[in-house]
Motif scaffolding. Structure first.
Motif, PDB file in Angstrom:
ATOM      1  N   ALA A 103     -55.007  22.637  -2.258  1.00  0.00           N
ATOM      2  CA  ALA A 103     -55.116  21.331  -1.624  1.00  0.00           C
ATOM      3  C   ALA A 103     -55.442  20.282  -2.673  1.00  0.00           C
ATOM      4  CB  ALA A 103     -56.201  21.363  -0.549  1.00  0.00           C
ATOM      5  N   PRO A 104     -54.965  19.045  -2.498  1.00  0.00           N
ATOM      6  CA  PRO A 104     -55.294  17.990  -3.462  1.00  0.00           C
ATOM      7  C   PRO A 104     -56.779  17.681  -3.469  1.00  0.00           C
ATOM      8  CG  PRO A 104     -53.540  17.295  -1.985  1.00  0.00           C
ATOM      9  CD  PRO A 104     -54.049  18.579  -1.459  1.00  0.00           C
ATOM     10  N   GLN A 105     -57.263  17.215  -4.604  1.00  0.00           N
ATOM     11  CA  GLN A 105     -58.697  16.937  -4.760  1.00  0.00           C
ATOM     12  C   GLN A 105     -59.178  15.903  -3.762  1.00  0.00           C
ATOM     13  OE1 GLN A 105     -60.890  18.561  -6.717  1.00  0.00           O
ATOM     14  NE2 GLN A 105     -62.382  17.309  -5.629  1.00  0.00           N
ATOM     15  N   SER A 106     -58.308  14.916  -3.459  1.00  0.00           N
ATOM     16  CA  SER A 106     -58.758  13.851  -2.545  1.00  0.00           C
ATOM     17  C   SER A 106     -59.107  14.436  -1.186  1.00  0.00           C
ATOM     18  CB  SER A 106     -57.662  12.790  -2.394  1.00  0.00           C
ATOM     19  OG  SER A 106     -56.519  13.345  -1.782  1.00  0.00           O
ATOM     20  N   VAL A 107     -58.315  15.402  -0.734  1.00  0.00           N
ATOM     21  CA  VAL A 107     -58.581  16.009   0.577  1.00  0.00           C
ATOM     22  C   VAL A 107     -59.836  16.864   0.520  1.00  0.00           C
ATOM     23  CG1 VAL A 107     -57.659  17.551   2.316  1.00  0.00           C
ATOM     24  CG2 VAL A 107     -56.152  15.988   1.163  1.00  0.00           C
ATOM     25  N   ILE A 108     -60.019  17.586  -0.591  1.00  0.00           N
ATOM     26  CA  ILE A 108     -61.221  18.415  -0.720  1.00  0.00           C
ATOM     27  C   ILE A 108     -62.461  17.533  -0.704  1.00  0.00           C
ATOM     28  CG2 ILE A 108     -62.445  19.999  -2.231  1.00  0.00           C
ATOM     29  CD1 ILE A 108     -59.820  21.124  -3.113  1.00  0.00           C
ATOM     30  N   THR A 109     -62.407  16.410  -1.431  1.00  0.00           N
ATOM     31  CA  THR A 109     -63.550  15.489  -1.427  1.00  0.00           C
ATOM     32  C   THR A 109     -63.832  15.012  -0.014  1.00  0.00           C
ATOM     33  OG1 THR A 109     -62.780  14.708  -3.568  1.00  0.00           O
ATOM     34  CG2 THR A 109     -64.504  13.426  -2.500  1.00  0.00           C
ATOM     35  N   LEU A 110     -62.769  14.633   0.705  1.00  0.00           N
ATOM     36  CA  LEU A 110     -62.944  14.153   2.080  1.00  0.00           C
ATOM     37  C   LEU A 110     -63.575  15.222   2.947  1.00  0.00           C
ATOM     38  CD1 LEU A 110     -62.174  12.052   4.318  1.00  0.00           C
ATOM     39  CD2 LEU A 110     -60.061  13.315   4.576  1.00  0.00           C
ATOM     40  N   TYR A 111     -63.024  16.443   2.906  1.00  0.00           N
ATOM     41  CA  TYR A 111     -63.541  17.500   3.772  1.00  0.00           C
ATOM     42  C   TYR A 111     -64.960  17.864   3.398  1.00  0.00           C
ATOM     43  CZ  TYR A 111     -58.897  18.438   5.750  1.00  0.00           C
ATOM     44  OH  TYR A 111     -57.698  18.353   6.399  1.00  0.00           O
TER      45      TYR A 111
END
Lengths: 166, 272, 612
Positions: free
Chosen positions: B46-54
């Protein structure tokens, strides 16, 4: 040292606003300028019309907001790739030029099978394309899959009272 | 799903359940397990932006859970306070006190070492072909052309077989390096290419287009792509410089034959 | 002479001195300059001549100046757009509050009347007190906004008057009635028969809602014009008022106002709780905050449905507008909105779970909380997942394309509708658990009642999830139609469960006492956080509604030709919204302070130890 509740409340309010503003900075930042008016002088060639038509499709005409070019699969609106040649065979007894003009000026008359009506009237505001701009868009559409043949002199049912032209 | 990551994490959590560890441990373990799962446990990362969000959502949710009852808050803050106040935990406390800035420093080190990334260019994978192209002396109409040897499949199967065999030779002498032994887009050079070579076994490739489209691709290659297709990103050679027209039609016969597909009919367009 | 007389004489002396000084200066000013040196002759010097000529020239130039109609005027420093934006948003925030308070004050007062419990009546009065100061601020910002529009957008404002001048008289008359009903409702509290007073409150609500409906007509006309020709000329003023998006905005705003007003009232109670000195005070403000939250969350649960309906109507009016909103320039705004709403759901549930700690005997339900939390966290994550993921080129390669095989599926409305419905159901369950804490039902059919409630909840969730999955496999029009049964399932389940619950808990045995006021302070900060988030959310949605028009004043009719016609970045918009929210909270602090004054002790002069 006991911090009074009022200070904590102020910090909470400021902090919350700061957090949401920060989230707002993280999303893609896009500034959208009003569409530039494209000048169509009266002596442009068909090639220039294709380029102008593409500009209109991406800008003032908002065509590419809904239509795709070169995509397949579950689409909401008809894909425009190859429309230059498929326009001749869509409606029997209707020339490609007339079909394109009808799709642009009165999109609700013929709906491509498998899709729903929804295209707004782009000759009226808010999009409000002039007849010359429409001809440029037709040139661009024709260029995708075939040769563009229209010029600024071309007449179809919607830009003159005269009967059908080429 | 990457089972090598997911199963050990689940095993650790099951073990901790048996050991009946406290709430603080559980909170930290859940946070860590979800992070590891998202970061390493997915087959397609998964992209980092999504991991940060989750992970932000996970952090907020865990904080809400811990804070929403006195007992739970005690369960989490209690051990932390004991860690900070009791003498016997001093070595551990010192270790953690050094670990936190250490992690921050490591994070800064990683951030400083970011690789140069080319700007992202969203290319159209299958752009619209021009109405006609010139191959050698001949003009080929891409809208209405069919493969001249396609009809042999019905009328003269033996001749068809020969064309397929000829096409196979062309493929394994020229194309398999990138497009792979089994036409899966995974040839020996594929790892170095961006965009990746076409996977001919994919259902969205060969049957969705007229053969003339692929003839164009083979003949004109990457440099023949329009601007939206990213001509200088594609490593596809201009095969018209190396093969003649018959060889190119033959290799197309082979592709469809090998993957057992039929090309799209002429006059049928993508959205009809 | 005694102190007072001394002060009076001093003041009089100063005033007299200033008057004399002023008069002397004026006399000196008016008299001609007389040179101390005797003039040789009184001929005009060249310099004097030139000066006179210059003055005459300037006067002639000024007189010859043509009068030019200005289309736009720029406000200094911030620019006209930002000024009107901030003023309009502040007006809206106060107006929303002022409309919401009478709604729930009237309901609470009615509860007090029908149950005979005096404390509800006093609570309703306390809420109405908040409205009094806010009312004048609403009007001030309304006037300020009108001045700004006239000064900064003169031509466009004239056009709006061309269309809507018939609405101004009713609007003003309604304000007279609002003043009449509000002041008699507030100042006449307890001075009328309770039903008469309730009637006054009801009329206040009717009049207030009518005022909002008229104002909503103006702004929805700008987005979805009707009743005007392409040139802008009015064909039918009624149609202009009752345009496509008028009713959807009316519905959305009525519900949103209640949710927002409840949260601000809750924030007031939270502030008073934190400053409370006695246990009784704390208990009272804890209860008040709970009621505020209850109102806010009850209105918040159906709000996504009203918002969805509004979005559908925008789509139906003009597909390009709809697609721009959800898939184009404004799509990322909805991700920010998802973050805010997710935070709201988390915070509301957090407050409810914390609130269960007030009540003895909360232990059985504590075990369920982690399941509720997981549901909310998962739904929050699904809702906030964007359709196009922000990724670096290396990440795109790793995913095999710009969409992730699993996460890409979460970016669609099918997933988001499902997620929000589940979040709503879960919050409702938190509510129900809170209601059940410390009570044991004594009706004979209690077990069946519980089973029925659980079945309804499970059925609704199953319908929502099933329809959500089906939505992936159908075309867009069918998917949008499927959202209706999803919503109806949730609303029906919540309605039925509430009815069952009311009868189930009739005369229930109290197994645990409620200790109002025994709540950790973080709960009050969460109430304030909820109020700030609601306010910020309104600011964000206000930007969306206005920005959707892009470079039009009236979409498709009157083009925006000013320098501010572009659509700013979301980063800039969030900064303006934050500034507006901060200004709002400074003013609301003033409102709270004024409202809190009446409960303060009277000012006492410092008593001297020895009599003079």
């Amino acid at each position: 040292m006991k911090i009074p509740a009022e200070i904590k409340i102020v910090a909470l309010v400021v902090g919350t606003c700061a957090f949401y503003t920060y989230v707002g900075q993280l999303v893609p930042q896009k500034e959208v300028q009003p569409p530039a008016e494209v000048l169509i002088s009266s002596d442009i060639t068909t090639e220039e019309m294709i380029a102008i038509g593409e500009e209109i499709a991406q800008g003032k005409g908002l065509c590419l907001t809904c239509h795709t070019v070169g995509e397949s699969g579950a689409l909401r609106f008809p894909d425009l790739a190859g429309i230059g040649s498929s326009c001749t065979t869509r409606i029997p007894d209707k020339s490609g030029l007339e079909y394109l003009a009808q799709s642009l000026y009165e999109p609700d008359i013929y709906i491509v099978p498998g899709f729903n009506p929804g295209m707004p009237n782009i000759a009226r505001p808010p999009i409000g394309l002039t007849n010359d701009e429409m001809l440029c868009v037709i040139a661009w559409l024709q260029s995708m899959g075939s040769e563009a043949t229209v010029t600024l002199e071309t007449r179809h049912s919607y830009n003159t009272d005269a009967p059908e032209a080429e | 799903m990457n089972l090598w990551v997911v199963l050990p994490v689940l095993a650790v959590m099951a073990l901790l359940r048996l050991l009946k560890v406290g709430l603080l441990t559980w909170v930290l373990v859940w946070w860590g397990a979800l992070y590891i799962g998202m970061r390493y446990g997915l087959a397609a990362p998964a992209p980092q932006s999504v991991i940060t969000l989750y992970m932000s959502i996970v952090t907020l949710s865990l904080a809400a859970y811990v804070g929403s009852s006195r007992e739970r808050t005690e369960g989490v803050l209690g051990p932390m306070i004991r860690l900070m106040s009791e003498k016997r935990y001093t070595p551990l406390l010192v270790a953690i006190a050094l670990l936190i800035p250490g992690l921050a420093g490591y994070n800064a080190y990683l951030a400083a070492g970011l690789r140069e990334e080319p700007p992202y260019f969203s290319r159209t994978v299958h752009p619209a072909p021009p109405p006609q192209i010139t191959v050698g002396e001949r003009e080929v109409d891409l809208i209405r052309s069919v493969n001249p040897y396609r009809e042999l499949e019905e009328s003269d199967p033996q001749a068809f077989e020969e064309h397929a065999r000829a096409g196979r030779e062309v493929y394994y002498e020229n194309c398999f390096y990138c497009h792979g032994d089994a036409l899966g887009g995974d040839g020996m050079f594929a790892h170095g290419l961006d965009p990746l070579p076409s996977d001919f076994t994919d259902a969205g490739v060969l049957p969705n287009f007229q053969e003339s489209f692929f003839f164009w691709r083979v003949a004109k290659g990457g440099p023949g792509l329009p601007a939206e297709g990213g001509p200088w990103d594609s490593a596809m050679p201009r095969w018209e410089q190396f093969l003649d027209e018959d060889e190119m039609w033959d290799v197309l016969i082979f592709l469809y034959d090998f993957t057992d597909r039929t090309p799209r009919e002429v006059g049928e367009f993508v959205n009809e | 002479m005694n102190r007072k007389l001394q002060i009076l004489v001093a003041l009089f002396g100063i005033a007299a001195f200033m008057a004399v000084a002023l008069k002397v200066l004026m006399v000196l000013q008016a008299s001609e300059f007389k040179s101390p040196v005797a003039a040789v002759d009184t001929v005009e010097t060249p310099r004097d001549q030139a000066l006179t000529e210059l003055a005459e020239d300037r006067a002639a130039r000024e007189q010859a100046k043509p009068y030019v109609d200005e289309e736009y005027r720029q406000a200094p420093v911030f620019g006209s757009r930002v000024v009107v934006w901030v003023l309009a948003q502040l007006h809206l925030l106060f107006a929303a509050f002022v409309l919401a308070v009478p709604i729930f004050a009237m309901i609470i007062e009615a509860v007090g009347y029908f149950t005979g419990d005096k404390k509800y009546d006093k609570l309703a009065y306390e809420f109405t007190k908040l409205m009094a100061t806010a009312f004048s601020l609403t009007a001030t910002f309304g006037a300020f906004l009108t001045f700004a529009l006239i000064a900064l957008y003169p031509k466009f404002t004239t056009y709006l008057m061309h269309v809507f001048s018939p609405t101004f008289l009713p609007y003003v008359l309604l304000f007279f009635f609002e003043a009449l009903f509000f002041y008699s409702y507030y100042y006449g509290w307890g001075k009328f028969h309770p039903l008469v007073h309730l009637g006054l409150g009801f009329m206040l609500n009717v009049v207030g809602t009518a005022i909002m409906f008229i104002a909503n007509g103006w702004l929805t006309f700008m987005m979805s014009p009707a009743g005007v020709a392409d040139s802008g000329a009015v064909i039918n003023a009624w149609e202009a008022l009752m345009n496509f998006t008028w009713m959807p905005i009316n519905i959305h705003r009525v519900i949103a106002n209640v949710a927002y007003g409840g949260s601000v009232a809750g924030a007031y109670a939270a502030w008073k709780f934190l400053g409370a000195k006695t246990d009784e005070e704390r208990a009272h403000y804890d209860w008040m905050g709970y009621i505020g939250m209850f109102v806010a969350i009850s209105a918040f649960l159906p709000l996504p449905f009203a918002g969805y309906y509004l979005a559908r109507e925008i789509y139906a009016f003009n597909q390009a507008l709809g697609i721009m909103m959800m898939g184009g320039a404004f799509s990322w705004l909805f991700i920010i909105q998802a973050v805010l709403i997710g935070c709201l759901f988390l915070a509301a549930n957090f407050y409810l779970w914390l609130g269960m700690g007030r009540i003895e005997g909360t232990l059985p339900f504590q075990k369920l909380i982690k399941w509720l939390l997981i549901a909310i966290a998962v739904c929050f994550a699904i809702w906030a997942t964007p359709r196009s993921l922000i990724s670096t080129p290396a990440e795109v390669r790793g995913m095999g394309g710009s969409t992730h095989p699993i996460l890409g599926a979460l970016g669609f409305m099918a997933a988001k509708n499902t997620a929000v419905n589940i979040m709503i159901l879960t919050t409702y369950v938190s509510f129900m658990l809170y209601r059940r804490t410390g009570k044991r039902p004594i009706v004979k059919w209690a077990k069946w009642g519980n089973i029925a409630q659980f079945t309804l909840f499970a059925l609704a969730s199953a319908v929502v999830i099933f329809l959500g999955v089906v939505s992936y496999f159908v075309d867009a029009a069918t998917r949008i139609r499927l959202s209706v049964p999803q919503v109806l399932a949730v609303l029906a389940a919540m309605g039925a469960m509430t009815i069952i619950d009311i009868f189930l808990l009739r005369g229930a045995e109290k197994t645990g006492k409620i200790h109002w006021g025994k709540l950790p302070p973080i709960s009050q900060y969460v109430l304030i956080f909820i109020a700030v988030t609601f306010t910020w959310l309104m600011g964000l949605m206000g930007y969306l509604r206005s920005g959707l028009r892009m470079h039009w004043h009236v979409y498709g009719v009157i083009r925006d030709n000013s320098v501010d016609a572009f659509t700013p970045t979301l980063g800039f918009a969030t900064q303006v919204v934050s500034v507006t929210v901060l200004i709002f909270f400074v003013l609301i602090a003033f409102v709270f302070w004024i409202s809190g004054l009446s409960s303060k002790e009277d000012w006492q002069p410092r008593s001297s130890a020895v009599e003079p």
